[in-house]
Design an enzyme around this catalytic site. Structure first.
Site, PDB file in Angstrom:
ATOM      1  CG  ASP A 190      -7.347   1.998   7.635  1.00 30.69           C
ATOM      2  OD1 ASP A 190      -6.851   1.033   7.467  1.00 30.69           O
ATOM      3  OD2 ASP A 190      -8.403   2.257   7.521  1.00 30.69           O
ATOM      4  CD  GLU A 244      -5.121  -1.079   3.969  1.00 27.17           C
ATOM      5  OE1 GLU A 244      -5.559  -2.196   3.995  1.00 27.17           O
ATOM      6  OE2 GLU A 244      -5.901   0.143   4.355  1.00 27.17           O
TER       7      GLU A 244
HETATM    8  C1  GLC Z   1      -7.987  -1.138   6.396  1.00 28.84           C
HETATM    9  C2  GLC Z   1      -7.577  -2.232   7.745  1.00 28.84           C
HETATM   10  C3  GLC Z   1      -8.979  -3.078   7.873  1.00 28.84           C
HETATM   11  C4  GLC Z   1     -10.027  -2.013   8.291  1.00 28.84           C
HETATM   12  C5  GLC Z   1     -10.229  -1.274   6.943  1.00 28.84           C
HETATM   13  C6  GLC Z   1     -11.345  -0.329   6.854  1.00 28.84           C
HETATM   14  O1  GLC Z   1      -8.140  -2.264   5.183  1.00 28.84           O
HETATM   15  O2  GLC Z   1      -6.321  -2.583   7.541  1.00 28.84           O
HETATM   16  O3  GLC Z   1      -8.514  -3.542   8.870  1.00 28.84           O
HETATM   17  O4  GLC Z   1     -11.216  -2.929   8.248  1.00 28.84           O
HETATM   18  O5  GLC Z   1      -9.059  -0.593   6.376  1.00 28.84           O
HETATM   19  O6  GLC Z   1     -10.671   0.883   8.187  1.00 28.84           O
END
Ligand code: GLC
Length: 509
Positions: A190, A244
């Site tokens: 994440d 991500e």
């Molecule tokens: C990422 C996740 C999202 C979350 C954010 C904070 O972007 O995909 O759902 O709100 O991180 O953890």
């Protein structure tokens, strides 16, 4: 060459609280996922990615973790998790879990200790604040009772860790091992480009996700992934990590994919591209020329579902384009990430009542932004309300499902040849047959205006983003199309897979 399993894998994202509820409380859980493994196997995916199911007060749907080594009672127990992994492996499905290293929950014991004045250096506390804003809206700083402020790039319930503190490194290495020891095949990281903030925390002008800025993408972050890679490599069975990572150029994305760092990163440029052959071609070219192992994604739990993105004015167009985009995506070299419900053609639910909304984005923007609940509405498994088979025993699901979900339910689509579900099953089965026997490279073919044609050895994919039917490229056989062809022409908003006339399938080196 040995091809790692993840290189061409189709991974299915499970937003756990909205997938399937076995306990009957209206919230999806791990036992619910386990019951649906045969469905996922039948769909034809290779792996599942589970969004966070760890102990959490749910300030951000579980992306606020209070205990990284336990399952929240809402989702089950550690025993349920172990049973799920064992069953998934029995079904020949790999399991990827989410890891949230940028921030914890404010309920995490470390943060609770920090509030008492112990170990504050594990987080980012300051006497004065800079101008940073929370990604969800409002300031990125919250004042504690003793007057200091702490940094949270997301919700106030998600304090950012201080990755300049070695204790944080050691903790996450241990968390990785904890789940690897329980058999997970990989991690989805994440906010992978977050972690480090520039020394001195200078004010910024523009805080959007950038490759490198005081807020995101500080170069020290790469050392974290080098350490993580060593841990993953020490386990048998090709354990992997997908980040991500939001960057503003494919070159910067590629830095995270150096051989000693992450295996994959999401390719958000593909998801952000408008319905245009030029835009698609540019993203594909940029990706395959810079990234060693490409990934492709059209929807996830943070964005408006692609059926709706592609057809705000006309839902029919949106669905036709969504099906066509799937064929294009599955024909590209690399791995593809699907989001639960896209195989049913689910649209974004845009008319949730304010009282039902739960996303902090809605609250922190003071209702100016609808937030992400519209893509998180529980999956309709059967036709009948109250929950369309999502929960047993008549429980209401945690977000209300619109009436239109009955027609889109699995029950309604199963066995119906032209349904979106059966189309996904055919596409995934066809891809599975082809994917290892075609080259990992792509060749552009001459395309008529509005369309895009490309080939990978004997497989040709043609997508028509224009407004008129186009003639198909030369071929021997039509393998699959996202909608019926008309008199041998490819209609607008349609894609097709063809076997080319000239080349016989060639095995890859
Ligand atoms: C990422 C996740 C999202 C979350 C954010 C904070 O972007 O995909 O759902 O709100 O991180 O953890």
């Amino acid at each position: 060459m040995d091809i790692p399993w993840w290189r061409d894998a189709v991974v299915y994202e499970i937003y756990v609280r909205s997938f399937a509820d076995a306990s009957g409380d209206g919230v999806g859980d791990l036992a619910g996922v386990r019951e649906r493994l045969p469905y996922l196997r039948g769909l034809g995916v290779d792996a599942i990615w589970l969004t966070p199911f760890y102990r959490s007060p749910m300030a951000d749907g579980g992306y606020d973790v209070a205990d990284y080594r336990d399952v929240d009672p809402l989702f089950g127990t550690l025993g349920d998790f172990e049973a799920l992994v064992a069953d998934a492996h029995e079904h020949d499905l790999r399991v990827i879990v989410d890891i949230v290293p940028n921030h914890s929950s404010s309920e995490h014991p470390w943060f609770q200790a920090a509030l008492r004045g112990e170990g504050r250096d594990r987080y980012i506390f300051r006497d004065t604040v800079n101008n940073w804003q929370s990604t969800f809206g409002g300031p990125a700083w919250t004042r504690t009772p003793d007057g200091q402020y702490y940094l949270h790039l997301f919700a106030p319930g998600q304090p950012d860790f201080n990755w300049r503190n070695p204790e944080v490194h050691a903790e996450f290495l241990d968390v990785l091992r904890f789940w690897l020891d329980r058999g997970v095949d990989g991690f989805r990281i994440d906010v992978a480009m977050g972690l480090y903030k520039a020394e001195g925390l200078p004010d910024v002008g523009d805080q959007s996700f950038k490759s490198v800025s005081p807020v995101w993408g500080q170069p020290e972050v790469h050392n974290v992934y080098r350490d993580w890679r060593r841990v993953l490599d020490a386990y048998p069975g090709e354990r992997m990590a997908v980040g991500e990572v939001w960057t503003d150029s494919p070159e910067d994305l590629a830095l995270y994919l150096r051989p000693d760092e992450l295996h994959q990163s999401f390719n958000f440029a593909w998801l952000q591209a408008p319905w245009s052959p030029t835009a698609f071609k540019k993203v594909i070219d940029d990706t395959v020329s810079t990234v060693p192992f490409a990934t492709w994604v059209l929807s996830n739990h943070d964005v408006v579902r692609h059926r709706t993105r592609y057809g705000t004015a006309d839902p029919g167009t949106g669905l036709a384009r969504a099906r066509a985009a799937l064929l294009a995506m599955l024909a590209l070299p690399g791995s593809a990430y699907l989001y639960q419900g896209e195989e049913l053609g689910l649209p974004e639910v845009t008319d949730l009542p304010d009282e039902a909304r739960q996303d902090p984005v809605f609250f922190q923007s003071k209702g100016k932004l609808p937030g992400r609940d519209g893509c998180r509405v529980p999956i309709p498994w059967t036709v009948d309300p109250p929950s369309h088979g999502f929960s047993p025993g008549g429980a209401e699901p945690w977000l209300p499902q619109p009436e239109s979900f009955a027609e889109l339910s699995v029950e309604k689509q199963e066995g119906v040849a032209d349904s979106t579900l059966e189309f996904y099953r055919r596409a995934l089965a066809c891809r599975r047959e082809l994917v290892r026997s075609i080259p990992y490279t792509l060749e552009w073919l001459k395309s008529p205006e509005g369309a895009l044609f490309f080939a990978r050895g004997p497989l040709i994919c043609a997508i028509n983003c224009g407004t008129r039917p186009v003639r198909l490229p030369k071929h021997e056989e039509v393998l699959l199309s996202s909608a019926p062809l008309r008199r041998g022409l490819l209609p607008p908003d349609t894609a097709v897979w063809l076997r080319s006339a000239s080349t016989a399938p060639s095995a890859e080196e």
